[in-house]
Design an enzyme around this catalytic site. Structure first.
Site, mmCIF file in Angstrom:
data_model
loop_
_atom_site.group_PDB
_atom_site.id
_atom_site.type_symbol
_atom_site.label_atom_id
_atom_site.label_comp_id
_atom_site.label_asym_id
_atom_site.label_seq_id
_atom_site.Cartn_x
_atom_site.Cartn_y
_atom_site.Cartn_z
ATOM 1 N N ASN A 1 0.829 -1.217 0.000
ATOM 2 C CA ASN A 1 0.000 0.000 0.000
ATOM 3 C C ASN A 1 0.858 1.259 0.000
ATOM 4 O O ASN A 1 0.501 2.254 -0.643
ATOM 5 C CB ASN A 1 -0.961 -0.007 1.191
ATOM 6 C CG ASN A 1 -2.200 -0.823 0.904
ATOM 7 O OD1 ASN A 1 -3.061 -0.408 0.124
ATOM 8 N ND2 ASN A 1 -2.282 -2.009 1.500
ATOM 9 N N HIS B 1 -8.097 -1.046 5.738
ATOM 10 C CA HIS B 1 -8.429 -2.329 6.362
ATOM 11 C C HIS B 1 -9.058 -3.242 5.306
ATOM 12 O O HIS B 1 -9.928 -2.806 4.545
ATOM 13 C CB HIS B 1 -9.411 -2.099 7.523
ATOM 14 C CG HIS B 1 -9.816 -3.371 8.187
ATOM 15 N ND1 HIS B 1 -9.008 -4.029 9.081
ATOM 16 C CD2 HIS B 1 -10.939 -4.125 8.059
ATOM 17 C CE1 HIS B 1 -9.609 -5.135 9.487
ATOM 18 N NE2 HIS B 1 -10.779 -5.213 8.883
#
Ligand code: GRF
Length: 222
Positions: A18, A113
């Protein structure tokens, strides 16, 4: 639109895919931010190597230092401040934020998440989604509060759960969407378009999703 790029700090404990998506989005001009520092609580996290390769300060902060959790967070805040960070992205940072971090960057910490919150907070969430028999899963970018994956939701992406899925195949499908939705949510933050209204995050100045946009799983016959 804010004039200066968002001064971003990234916290990461692991492989940093990420983080890479954020760095790539900045390099491609899709994210109006400057990654000022990457901080990890894991000395050999690959995220730190990704930061070094991108010419971004890569900082290990030892969790075994003095002062327990508050001590660790105090040292992290110090490093972030030294680098002029004004907002923090948690990109696979494997600790729950405490008061020291939260109060240093109020309303300025966001997390990614790998589930559609509020379903499946915490760990091993792809396994939990499979075991539950959910037809869809996905990922969520949210502001961070003192809970575990409980803060106001900024953006979500949805993926189908397929009959043949394993934990790994579902995680990979979700991860591909994480890499799209995290930079997008951070760009909204950079543009100053996000307003927190109770539990809801209102996005100003963006066309809404089409009202009838829907995915069905299993899909209807063509
Ligand atoms: C991602 O699945 C993210 O949603 C979760 O931790 C994982 C980090 O992966 N919070 P990476 O280090 O960004 O590749």
């Amino acid at each position: 639109m804010s004039a200066a790029p968002l001064a971003l700090g990234v916290l990461a404990s692991g492989r940093g895919s990420n983080l890479q998506a954020i760095l790539d989005a900045v390099a491609a001009g899709r994210l109006d931010a400057e990654v000022r520092a990457v901080v990890s609580d894991v000395a050999d996290a690959f995220a730190l190597e990704r930061a070094r390769r991108a010419g971004v300060p890569a900082l290990f902060v030892d969790p075994k230092g003095p002062g327990g959790k508050a001590g660790l967070e105090g040292r992290i805040v110090e490093r972030l401040r030294e680098h002029g960070v004004s907002a923090v992205a948690l990109a696979g940072y494997m600790r729950v934020c405490g008061e020291t971090l939260l109060s240093a960057f109020p309303g300025r910490i966001v997390n990614i998440h790998p589930s559609l919150l509020p379903s499946f907070p915490g760990l091993h969430v792809q396994r939990a989604a499979l075991e539950h028999g959910a037809r869809f899963s996905g990922c969520t970018v949210h502001f961070v509060d003192a809970g575990v994956d409980t803060g106001p939701i900024i953006a979500q992406a949805v993926v189908p759960v397929l009959d043949g899925d394993t934990e790994e195949s579902l995680a990979a499908r979700i991860l591909r969407q994480e890499h799209r939705v995290f930079p997008l949510a951070l760009q909204l933050l950079a543009e100053g378009r996000l307003r927190i209204d109770g539990r809801r995050v209102l996005v100003e100045g963006r066309a809404p999703a089409p009202e009838d946009a829907a995915l069905l799983n299993p899909p209807p016959d063509a």
